[in-house]
Structure formats: structure tokens, C-alpha cells
Write an enzyme that holds these catalytic residues in place. Structure first.
Site, PDB file in Angstrom:
ATOM      1  N   GLU A  93     -10.726   3.119   3.536  1.00 44.18           N
ATOM      2  CA  GLU A  93     -11.473   4.130   2.797  1.00 44.18           C
ATOM      3  C   GLU A  93     -12.734   3.576   2.163  1.00 44.18           C
ATOM      4  O   GLU A  93     -12.800   2.395   1.840  1.00 44.18           O
ATOM      5  CB  GLU A  93     -10.609   4.649   1.648  1.00 44.18           C
ATOM      6  CG  GLU A  93      -9.452   5.470   2.100  1.00 44.18           C
ATOM      7  CD  GLU A  93      -8.622   5.924   0.918  1.00 44.18           C
ATOM      8  OE1 GLU A  93      -7.532   6.435   1.175  1.00 44.18           O
ATOM      9  OE2 GLU A  93      -9.066   5.763  -0.232  1.00 44.18           O
ATOM     10  N   CYS A 106     -18.555   2.301  -2.555  1.00 46.91           N
ATOM     11  CA  CYS A 106     -17.395   1.483  -2.872  1.00 46.91           C
ATOM     12  C   CYS A 106     -16.668   1.250  -1.550  1.00 46.91           C
ATOM     13  O   CYS A 106     -16.235   2.203  -0.910  1.00 46.91           O
ATOM     14  CB  CYS A 106     -16.536   2.281  -3.854  1.00 46.91           C
ATOM     15  SG  CYS A 106     -14.939   1.568  -4.154  1.00 46.91           S
ATOM     16  N   CYS A 113      -3.109  -3.936   0.754  1.00 50.54           N
ATOM     17  CA  CYS A 113      -3.242  -4.995  -0.254  1.00 50.54           C
ATOM     18  C   CYS A 113      -1.867  -5.589  -0.534  1.00 50.54           C
ATOM     19  O   CYS A 113      -0.867  -4.883  -0.510  1.00 50.54           O
ATOM     20  CB  CYS A 113      -3.827  -4.403  -1.536  1.00 50.54           C
ATOM     21  SG  CYS A 113      -4.134  -5.647  -2.806  1.00 50.54           S
ATOM     22  N   CYS A 117       0.070  -3.657  -7.358  1.00 47.50           N
ATOM     23  CA  CYS A 117      -0.060  -3.061  -8.697  1.00 47.50           C
ATOM     24  C   CYS A 117       0.617  -1.689  -8.692  1.00 47.50           C
ATOM     25  O   CYS A 117       0.435  -0.910  -7.754  1.00 47.50           O
ATOM     26  CB  CYS A 117      -1.527  -2.929  -9.089  1.00 47.50           C
ATOM     27  SG  CYS A 117      -2.408  -4.497  -8.995  1.00 47.50           S
ATOM     28  N   CYS A 120      -1.377   1.728  -8.317  1.00 45.27           N
ATOM     29  CA  CYS A 120      -2.393   1.809  -7.261  1.00 45.27           C
ATOM     30  C   CYS A 120      -1.800   2.295  -5.938  1.00 45.27           C
ATOM     31  O   CYS A 120      -0.802   1.757  -5.455  1.00 45.27           O
ATOM     32  CB  CYS A 120      -3.020   0.429  -7.092  1.00 45.27           C
ATOM     33  SG  CYS A 120      -4.126   0.326  -5.680  1.00 45.27           S
ATOM     34  N   GLY A 160      -7.835  -3.121  -1.070  1.00 46.85           N
ATOM     35  CA  GLY A 160      -7.741  -4.568  -0.868  1.00 46.85           C
ATOM     36  C   GLY A 160      -8.212  -5.400  -2.035  1.00 46.85           C
ATOM     37  O   GLY A 160      -8.884  -4.916  -2.941  1.00 46.85           O
ATOM     38  N   GLU A 161      -7.817  -6.679  -2.018  1.00 44.68           N
ATOM     39  CA  GLU A 161      -8.203  -7.625  -3.055  1.00 44.68           C
ATOM     40  C   GLU A 161      -9.242  -8.585  -2.439  1.00 44.68           C
ATOM     41  O   GLU A 161      -8.889  -9.434  -1.601  1.00 44.68           O
ATOM     42  CB  GLU A 161      -6.948  -8.383  -3.545  1.00 44.68           C
ATOM     43  CG  GLU A 161      -7.222  -9.590  -4.409  1.00 44.68           C
ATOM     44  CD  GLU A 161      -8.199  -9.356  -5.554  1.00 44.68           C
ATOM     45  OE1 GLU A 161      -8.054  -8.389  -6.315  1.00 44.68           O
ATOM     46  OE2 GLU A 161      -9.141 -10.159  -5.678  1.00 44.68           O
ATOM     47  N   SER A 192     -14.780  -6.721  -7.431  1.00 41.56           N
ATOM     48  CA  SER A 192     -13.695  -6.462  -8.382  1.00 41.56           C
ATOM     49  C   SER A 192     -12.427  -7.210  -7.973  1.00 41.56           C
ATOM     50  O   SER A 192     -12.012  -7.153  -6.813  1.00 41.56           O
ATOM     51  CB  SER A 192     -13.418  -4.956  -8.435  1.00 41.56           C
ATOM     52  OG  SER A 192     -12.350  -4.684  -9.301  1.00 41.56           O
ATOM     53  N   SER A 215     -10.077  -6.531 -13.142  1.00 39.73           N
ATOM     54  CA  SER A 215      -9.175  -5.435 -13.492  1.00 39.73           C
ATOM     55  C   SER A 215      -8.152  -5.959 -14.481  1.00 39.73           C
ATOM     56  O   SER A 215      -7.251  -6.714 -14.110  1.00 39.73           O
ATOM     57  CB  SER A 215      -8.478  -4.910 -12.234  1.00 39.73           C
ATOM     58  OG  SER A 215      -9.440  -4.484 -11.310  1.00 39.73           O
ATOM     59  N   LEU A 216      -8.315  -5.572 -15.729  1.00 43.96           N
ATOM     60  CA  LEU A 216      -7.485  -6.166 -16.784  1.00 43.96           C
ATOM     61  C   LEU A 216      -6.281  -5.274 -17.090  1.00 43.96           C
ATOM     62  O   LEU A 216      -5.137  -5.703 -16.992  1.00 43.96           O
ATOM     63  CB  LEU A 216      -8.368  -6.371 -18.022  1.00 43.96           C
ATOM     64  CG  LEU A 216      -7.919  -7.421 -19.014  1.00 43.96           C
ATOM     65  CD1 LEU A 216      -7.747  -8.776 -18.356  1.00 43.96           C
ATOM     66  CD2 LEU A 216      -8.928  -7.521 -20.154  1.00 43.96           C
ATOM     67  N   HIS A 217      -6.562  -4.068 -17.527  1.00 46.94           N
ATOM     68  CA  HIS A 217      -5.559  -3.011 -17.710  1.00 46.94           C
ATOM     69  C   HIS A 217      -4.477  -3.275 -18.748  1.00 46.94           C
ATOM     70  O   HIS A 217      -3.592  -2.425 -18.926  1.00 46.94           O
ATOM     71  CB  HIS A 217      -4.892  -2.641 -16.375  1.00 46.94           C
ATOM     72  CG  HIS A 217      -5.844  -2.274 -15.287  1.00 46.94           C
ATOM     73  ND1 HIS A 217      -6.998  -1.552 -15.507  1.00 46.94           N
ATOM     74  CD2 HIS A 217      -5.840  -2.541 -13.947  1.00 46.94           C
ATOM     75  CE1 HIS A 217      -7.643  -1.384 -14.359  1.00 46.94           C
ATOM     76  NE2 HIS A 217      -6.969  -1.986 -13.410  1.00 46.94           N
ATOM     77  N   ASN A 291      -5.902   7.329 -12.678  1.00 45.43           N
ATOM     78  CA  ASN A 291      -5.745   8.391 -11.685  1.00 45.43           C
ATOM     79  C   ASN A 291      -4.284   8.515 -11.341  1.00 45.43           C
ATOM     80  O   ASN A 291      -3.629   7.514 -11.076  1.00 45.43           O
ATOM     81  CB  ASN A 291      -6.498   8.005 -10.405  1.00 45.43           C
ATOM     82  CG  ASN A 291      -7.845   8.660 -10.346  1.00 45.43           C
ATOM     83  OD1 ASN A 291      -7.956   9.877 -10.337  1.00 45.43           O
ATOM     84  ND2 ASN A 291      -8.866   7.830 -10.322  1.00 45.43           N
ATOM     85  N   CYS A 334      -9.051   4.451  -5.045  1.00 42.49           N
ATOM     86  CA  CYS A 334      -8.434   3.470  -4.179  1.00 42.49           C
ATOM     87  C   CYS A 334      -7.136   3.884  -3.457  1.00 42.49           C
ATOM     88  O   CYS A 334      -6.101   4.055  -4.064  1.00 42.49           O
ATOM     89  CB  CYS A 334      -8.191   2.303  -5.116  1.00 42.49           C
ATOM     90  SG  CYS A 334      -7.452   0.864  -4.534  1.00 42.49           S
TER      91      CYS A 334
HETATM   92  N1  SAH Z   1      -8.191  -5.290  -5.737  1.00 43.63           N
HETATM   93  C1  SAH Z   1      -9.328  -5.211  -6.566  1.00 43.63           C
HETATM   94  C2  SAH Z   1     -10.331  -4.177  -6.125  1.00 43.63           C
HETATM   95  C3  SAH Z   1      -9.798  -2.917  -5.563  1.00 43.63           C
HETATM   96  S1  SAH Z   1      -8.952  -1.886  -6.687  1.00 43.63           S
HETATM   97  C4  SAH Z   1      -8.909  -4.980  -8.009  1.00 43.63           C
HETATM   98  O1  SAH Z   1      -7.747  -4.711  -8.251  1.00 43.63           O
HETATM   99  O2  SAH Z   1      -9.750  -5.135  -8.866  1.00 43.63           O
HETATM  100  C5  SAH Z   1     -10.311  -1.114  -7.506  1.00 43.63           C
HETATM  101  C6  SAH Z   1     -10.067  -0.701  -8.918  1.00 43.63           C
HETATM  102  O3  SAH Z   1      -9.292   0.498  -8.973  1.00 43.63           O
HETATM  103  C7  SAH Z   1      -9.338  -1.738  -9.755  1.00 43.63           C
HETATM  104  O4  SAH Z   1      -9.951  -1.872 -11.011  1.00 43.63           O
HETATM  105  C8  SAH Z   1      -7.976  -1.103  -9.875  1.00 43.63           C
HETATM  106  O5  SAH Z   1      -7.271  -1.626 -10.953  1.00 43.63           O
HETATM  107  C9  SAH Z   1      -8.331   0.356  -9.984  1.00 43.63           C
HETATM  108  N2  SAH Z   1      -7.250   1.308  -9.750  1.00 43.63           N
HETATM  109  C10 SAH Z   1      -6.295   1.272  -8.812  1.00 43.63           C
HETATM  110  N3  SAH Z   1      -5.489   2.325  -8.931  1.00 43.63           N
HETATM  111  C11 SAH Z   1      -5.946   3.065  -9.960  1.00 43.63           C
HETATM  112  C12 SAH Z   1      -5.534   4.282 -10.570  1.00 43.63           C
HETATM  113  N4  SAH Z   1      -4.463   4.941 -10.148  1.00 43.63           N
HETATM  114  N5  SAH Z   1      -6.256   4.722 -11.625  1.00 43.63           N
HETATM  115  C13 SAH Z   1      -7.351   4.066 -12.060  1.00 43.63           C
HETATM  116  N6  SAH Z   1      -7.784   2.919 -11.536  1.00 43.63           N
HETATM  117  C14 SAH Z   1      -7.086   2.419 -10.488  1.00 43.63           C
HETATM  118 FE1  SF4 Z   2      -4.550  -4.362  -4.709  1.00 45.04          FE
HETATM  119 FE2  SF4 Z   2      -6.480  -3.841  -6.476  1.00 45.04          FE
HETATM  120 FE3  SF4 Z   2      -4.675  -1.961  -5.784  1.00 45.04          FE
HETATM  121 FE4  SF4 Z   2      -3.905  -4.047  -7.261  1.00 45.04          FE
HETATM  122  S1  SF4 Z   2      -5.380  -2.454  -7.849  1.00 45.04           S
HETATM  123  S2  SF4 Z   2      -2.809  -3.220  -5.496  1.00 45.04           S
HETATM  124  S3  SF4 Z   2      -5.152  -5.652  -6.424  1.00 45.04           S
HETATM  125  S4  SF4 Z   2      -6.181  -2.877  -4.465  1.00 45.04           S
END
Ligand code: SAH
Ligand code: SF4
Length: 346
Positions: A93, A106, A113, A117, A120, A160-161, A192, A215-217, A291, A334
Site C-alpha cells: 500500500e 507514504c 512486517c 505491533c 497495527c 513494513g519496518e 519511520s 514510533s514511541l506510543h 486508527n 498502514c
Molecule cells: N514500521 C515503521 C513504519 C511503518 S508504520 C514504524 O512502526 O514506525 C507507520 C506508523 O503508523 C507508525 O508510527 C505506526 O506506529 C503507526 N500506526 C500503525 N498502526 C496504527 C494505528 N492503528 N493507528 C495509528 N497509528 C498507527
Molecule cells: Fe511493523 Fe510499524 Fe506496523 Fe509495528 S507499526 S507492525 S513496526 S509496520
């Protein structure tokens, strides 16, 4: 012999390979421009290259493409979400966004991946393979051609990462910033990561002028390890140390992504902890209402939580932006489109 991926070659590599075929340097440069600037999908389109050479090239090489399998356009803004089909039939995507300063895309760096997480959609679908540099470029090229635009900014924030596909991502960065290629400067690129610590140190050594987004969260290990398995390998202390080292080596401010999840990481206490954690680091925080991903059971934080959270950060000297959600009607986050498509097919 399997055909080779011609669009992933640097100009120097291409020049060397073309020399073996008896082609001079300027021919290699012409071919590079066809591939990168004119974004051709077939060798036959290379009109200033002889038919014999074009045939020879098509026997030895293939050109990576990203064909539009599905496209959703937001009715609120100009956000476009693409599901691309790659040469081998895999899907990735990308999301194209329109800002006042130009177009940002993006893109994905892997099919799926490994990081898992819990919030995600990509993480929930598992890992299939890494993307080649040419496949990252192809996503940008297709979106440019489809809309007849020039994209000025790229974020590696799709599926992906990126730091788990380090070599290909670094090669992509050098190809995309080439003045004989798409010519998108490093300052217009954001990478990212979920926090692959050793690779952050490796990246720091390159001193690229890209923006690193982390991505800290969560402000503490107890919460972060539950939602982001990578934290069990590289905890917050190690991640923040790496961020300090990165910022020191590159002179660049780090962006932190913080998805606000109702009742999980959005309390005032979390905001104070976050401010303490990042004290003294040149950084900026993006607060994003999470999301909703089917099956994950997370809810977006309420608006007053977002406001209170950002006020606490600001009053502790940390700049924070509550990110505008683009394309909220088209699941522009994502992994969600691919997940839905595969679920529909089942
Ligand atoms: N793998 C990398 C980049 C791809 S994910 C990473 O994790 O940073 C891109 C971004 O979308 C990251 O900041 C991730 O934490 C965020 N993300 C994934 N799922 C999400 C969701 N359901 N709501 C908000 N942000 C989300
Ligand atoms: Fe992979 Fe980024 Fe999604 Fe985590 S947030 S599963 S690292 S794509």
C-alpha cells in the site's frame, strides 16, 4: 538464468554492467534516466536505444512496477490510497497526500512486517518479504504518473519496518536523491522506525539529512512492551540513548509518533512521564488518535485527552502537534486496505 532487477542498480553499477554489453557511459546514463525520470515500465519505451539493445536488455533484466490494483480517493480531502501489485503478484500500500507545500507519499518498505505491533493492521498480517529499492521507487513513480504530478516529499511509513530492510532502504535513499533520478533531496524524506536500536546507530554514522521518526506510543516499558514486541528486545532506555546519539551525530531533530489509545497511554501521568523521558532531546511529538484496526479493540482517545496531553508536553518544553487525520474515510493507515482486500478474498 533469472533476470536481474535493473532499476535497483546505481548509475555506477549500471554503467559497469552496460560496459560489459559494449555500451558506452552515455548510453547507461540514458537508460538510467528512462528508468528513473521517465518511469518507463518496458524497455520498448526507450526510444533512443536501438531495438537490438532493447531486446538484449529485456532478456537480461526486468523493470519493477507497481500496478494499481485498487485506488480509493477520500471525499474529505485529496488523499488517495493505493493498493499496488508488484511483479511477483504481492501487494503493498501507499498513500498520497496533498499539502499546501506539495505532494507527499507514504510508501511501503516490506510486504507485511515482522514486528507485530498490536495496534497495527500490517503487524497483524505477518511478513512476506522485503521490497527491493526499485519497488519503493515504483510506488512513487506510479502515483506521479497516475496524477500527472511531481511528488516532493516521501515518508517511509507504509507497510513494513524500514530498518528491518536496511540495505535496500539505504540504496533506495541514494537512488531517489540522485540528480539523474527522481531527485528528491534527503531533507524531503522521513524514515519511520519502531525502534531497531542497532540500526539507528548505523544510520547515524551515515549522517544523512533525512528526518528520523520514531514510533514511541508509550512513555514506559510496561505499556510499550505490551503493544510493541520490539520493546522487549530494545527497551525505552536503550531506544532513547540511541535517539540522543542519532541527534548528536546528525544535528537533526527527531520526530516521535505517539498514537493516542483510549485508557492505554493517554493519561496526564503518561504525558508527564513522556516529558521526563525526552528531556534535553531535540525533538517534536506528533500525537495521532489511534486508527481502529478490526479485532484489536483499541479506541481513539477523546479530544479533551489529546488537548490535555499536548498542553502538558508544551508546558514542559516539548513541542507537540495533534496530527490532522487525512483520508479518514478511506482507512488511510498502514496495512488496512490490504488487510481488507485479503479478507474479502477469503
Ligand atoms: N514500521 C515503521 C513504519 C511503518 S508504520 C514504524 O512502526 O514506525 C507507520 C506508523 O503508523 C507508525 O508510527 C505506526 O506506529 C503507526 N500506526 C500503525 N498502526 C496504527 C494505528 N492503528 N493507528 C495509528 N497509528 C498507527
Ligand atoms: Fe511493523 Fe510499524 Fe506496523 Fe509495528 S507499526 S507492525 S513496526 S509496520
Amino acid at each position: 538464468m533469472a533476470q536481474a532487477d535493473i532499476k535497483s542498480l546505481s548509475l555506477n553499477e549500471l554503467t559497469d554492467e552496460m560496459a560489459v554489453l559494449g555500451l558506452p557511459k552515455y548510453r547507461a546514463e540514458q537508460i538510467f534516466k528512462w528508468l528513473h525520470q521517465k518511469s518507463v515500465c518496458t524497455f520498448d519505451e526507450m526510444s533512443n536505444i536501438s531495438t537490438t539493445v532493447r531486446e538484449e536488455l529485456s532478456n537480461l533484466y526486468y523493470i519493477s512496477v507497481a500496478n494499481i490494483e485498487k485506488k480509493q480517493v477520500s471525499c474529505y480531502d485529496e488523499t488517495v490510497k493505493y493498493l499496488f501489485k508488484l511483479n511477483d503478484g504481492e501487494y503493498v500500500e501507499a498513500v498520497l497526500m496533498s499539502y499546501h507545500h506539495g505532494y507527499t507519499i507514504c510508501i511501503s518498505t516490506q510486504v507485511g512486517c515482522k514486528m507485530g505491533c498490536t495496534f497495527c493492521a500490517t503487524g497483524k498480517s505477518g511478513f512476506s518479504r522485503n521490497l527491493a529499492p526499485s519497488e519503493m521507487l515504483a510506488q512513487i513513480q506510479t502515483a506521479q504518473l497516475d496524477n500527472n504530478i511531481r511528488i516532493s516529499n516521501v515518508v517511509l511509513m507504509g507497510m513494513g519496518e524500514p530498518l528491518d530492510n536496511y540495505d535496500n532502504v539505504i540504496k533506495f535513499l541514494s537512488l531517489i536523491s540522485s540528480d539523474k533520478g527522481l531527485n528528491i533531496g534527503m531533507r524531503h524524506i522521513t524514515l519511520s522506525t519502531c525502534g531497531v536500536v542497532p540500526k539507528i546507530y548505523e544510520l547515524a554514522k551515515l549522517k544523512l539529512q533525512i528526518t528520523l521518526a520514531v514510533s514511541l506510543h508509550a512513555p514506559r516499558d510496561e505499556i510499550r512492551s505490551k503493544t510493541m514486541p520490539i520493546n522487549r528486545k530494545y527497551n525505552l532506555a536503550r531506544l532513547i540513548d540511541a535517539c540522543f546519539a542519532y541527534s548528536k551525530a546528525t544535528g537533526r531533530r527527531i520526530t516521535f509518533e505517539y498514537a493516542m489509545i483510549d485508557g492505554v497511554n493517554d493519561s496526564d501521568e503518561c504525558a508527564y512521564e513522556l516529558a521526563r523521558l525526552l528531556k534535553g532531546l531535540m525533538c517534536h511529538i506528533n500525537l495521532i488518535p489511534v486508527n481502529n484496526v478490526t479485532g484489536a479493540g483499541y479506541k481513539k482517545s477523546k479530544k479533551d485527552r489529546l488537548n490535555s496531553f499536548s498542553k502538558i508536553l508544551e508546558s514542559n518544553g516539548i513541542t507537540a502537534t495533534v496530527r490532522r487525520t487525512l483520508g479518514s474515510d478511506i482507512d488511510a493507515s498502514c496495512g488496512q486496505l490490504k488487510r481488507r482486500l485479503t479478507e474479502e478474498k477469503i
